[in-house]
Design an enzyme around this catalytic site. Structure first.
Site, short mmCIF file in Angstrom:
data_model
loop_
_atom_site.label_atom_id
_atom_site.label_comp_id
_atom_site.label_asym_id
_atom_site.label_seq_id
_atom_site.Cartn_x
_atom_site.Cartn_y
_atom_site.Cartn_z
N TRP A 1 0.82 -1.22 0.00
CA TRP A 1 0.00 0.00 0.00
C TRP A 1 0.85 1.28 0.00
O TRP A 1 0.31 2.37 -0.08
CB TRP A 1 -0.95 -0.01 1.19
CG TRP A 1 -2.11 -0.95 1.03
CD1 TRP A 1 -2.42 -1.69 -0.09
CD2 TRP A 1 -3.13 -1.24 2.00
NE1 TRP A 1 -3.58 -2.41 0.13
CE2 TRP A 1 -4.04 -2.16 1.41
CE3 TRP A 1 -3.37 -0.82 3.31
CZ2 TRP A 1 -5.15 -2.65 2.09
CZ3 TRP A 1 -4.48 -1.31 3.99
CH2 TRP A 1 -5.36 -2.22 3.37
N GLU B 1 11.80 1.92 -4.03
CA GLU B 1 11.62 3.29 -3.53
C GLU B 1 12.52 3.55 -2.32
O GLU B 1 12.99 4.66 -2.12
CB GLU B 1 10.13 3.53 -3.21
CG GLU B 1 9.33 3.70 -4.50
CD GLU B 1 7.91 3.18 -4.47
OE1 GLU B 1 7.34 3.00 -3.38
OE2 GLU B 1 7.38 2.91 -5.57
N GLU C 1 11.19 -6.42 -9.20
CA GLU C 1 10.41 -5.24 -9.54
C GLU C 1 11.26 -4.30 -10.39
O GLU C 1 12.03 -3.50 -9.84
CB GLU C 1 9.97 -4.51 -8.26
CG GLU C 1 9.07 -5.33 -7.38
CD GLU C 1 8.14 -4.45 -6.54
OE1 GLU C 1 6.94 -4.64 -6.62
OE2 GLU C 1 8.64 -3.54 -5.86
N GLY D 1 1.19 -2.76 -6.32
CA GLY D 1 1.11 -1.45 -5.67
C GLY D 1 -0.28 -0.87 -5.86
O GLY D 1 -1.24 -1.26 -5.20
N GLY D 2 -0.41 0.06 -6.80
CA GLY D 2 -1.64 0.83 -7.00
C GLY D 2 -2.91 -0.02 -7.04
O GLY D 2 -3.91 0.34 -6.38
P1 13P Z 1 2.65 -0.50 -8.92
O1 13P Z 1 1.86 -1.79 -8.96
O2 13P Z 1 1.83 0.68 -8.49
O3 13P Z 1 3.41 -0.28 -10.19
O4 13P Z 1 3.75 -0.68 -7.77
C1 13P Z 1 4.54 -1.81 -7.75
C2 13P Z 1 5.29 -1.87 -6.48
O5 13P Z 1 6.20 -1.08 -6.24
C3 13P Z 1 4.90 -2.89 -5.49
O6 13P Z 1 5.84 -2.98 -4.46
#
Ligand code: 13P
Length: 249
Positions: free
Chosen positions: A8, A95, A164, A231-232
């Site tokens: 999240w 990140e 990722e 993620g999103g």
């Molecule tokens: P998104 O699915 O928003 O691209 O993010 C991926 C992510 O960083 C999951 O840890």
């Protein structure tokens, strides 16, 4: 059976967390999966105590500090995360690496802290767009994996890997199932060399980067893709449930 994990990030306060679990309607096939949610640490207690949370969903934190305690303003230790209801920890998310400058050495210390507190590390690896354009995908992801494996040496506990690619995170750009299969087989081969075949097979490798209901089944069908880190699309209970159902097929 697949691992379906939702990260999240810095979304979903307490009220939204309660609403998510109240609205989440998992179909029967989703039970074949291992389901994980990584809320922000401020919502972890709410998620852990939430009467609407399906008991099949385990919880994790998105980061920890490697020390057990001390003068580290703003940080959370592995013991605190475990006490608050976490069973898993994301380690070295891109990140953390790229926005907060986290190094392979810090990643290794955090993995060791997870191991000493019975938390399952979910170690994230992945290349940036420029590294990919320079043809350095394998070098980058294997370097990140090797640093993690050193920290895990002698530890027979469970851990998960997440591939990722940085260029696919939050961009709407998704790796193709072939891109994912290539990177995952590179990682699997290194895991086999380091741990032996049987142990390597028990280490799921998740794909993350713009996973959504429309592409989840294809990605989950790629060779050596054992799950997804979302993620999103994990913020919406309907799309999380659809992705979980794709993993159960
Ligand atoms: P998104 O699915 O928003 O691209 O993010 C991926 C992510 O960083 C999951 O840890």
């Amino acid at each position: 059976m697949a691992v379906i994990a939702g990260n999240w990030k810095m979304h979903m306060g307490a009220a939204q967390t309660r609403a998510f679990f109240a609205e989440l309607d998992l179909d029967e096939s989703a039970s074949k999966n291992e389901l994980l949610i990584f809320p922000p640490v401020s919502s972890l207690g709410v998620a852990a105590a939430c009467p609407d949370r399906d008991s099949r969903i385990q919880l994790g934190v998105q980061n920890i500090h490697w020390q057990d305690g001390g003068a580290f303003t703003g940080e959370t230790s592995a013991a605190m995360a475990a006490e608050a209801g976490a069973s898993h920890v994301l380690i070295g998310h891109s990140e953390r690496r790229h926005v907060f400058g986290e190094t392979n050495e810090e990643v290794a210390l955090k993995i060791a802290a997870c191991c000493s507190h019975g938390l399952v590390p979910v170690v994230c690896v992945g290349e940036t767009l420029s590294q990919r354009q320079e043809g350095r995908v394998d070098e980058v992801i294997l370097g990140q994996l090797d640093a993690a494996l050193q920290a895990l040496e002698g530890n027979d506990g469970r851990f998960l890997l997440a591939y990722e690619p940085v260029w696919a995170i939050g961009t709407g750009e998704t790796a193709t199932p072939d891109d994912a299969a290539n990177a995952h087989s590179t990682l699997r081969t290194r895991l086999e060399a380091a741990l032996g075949l049987a142990a390597a097979v028990r280490r799921p490798i998740l794909y993350g980067g713009s996973v959504k209901p429309s592409n989840a089944a294809d990605l989950l069908g790629a060779a050596n893709v054992d799950g997804v880190l979302v993620g999103g699309a994990s913020l919406d209970p309907r799309s999380f449930a659809e992705i979980a159902a794709a993993g159960g097929r």
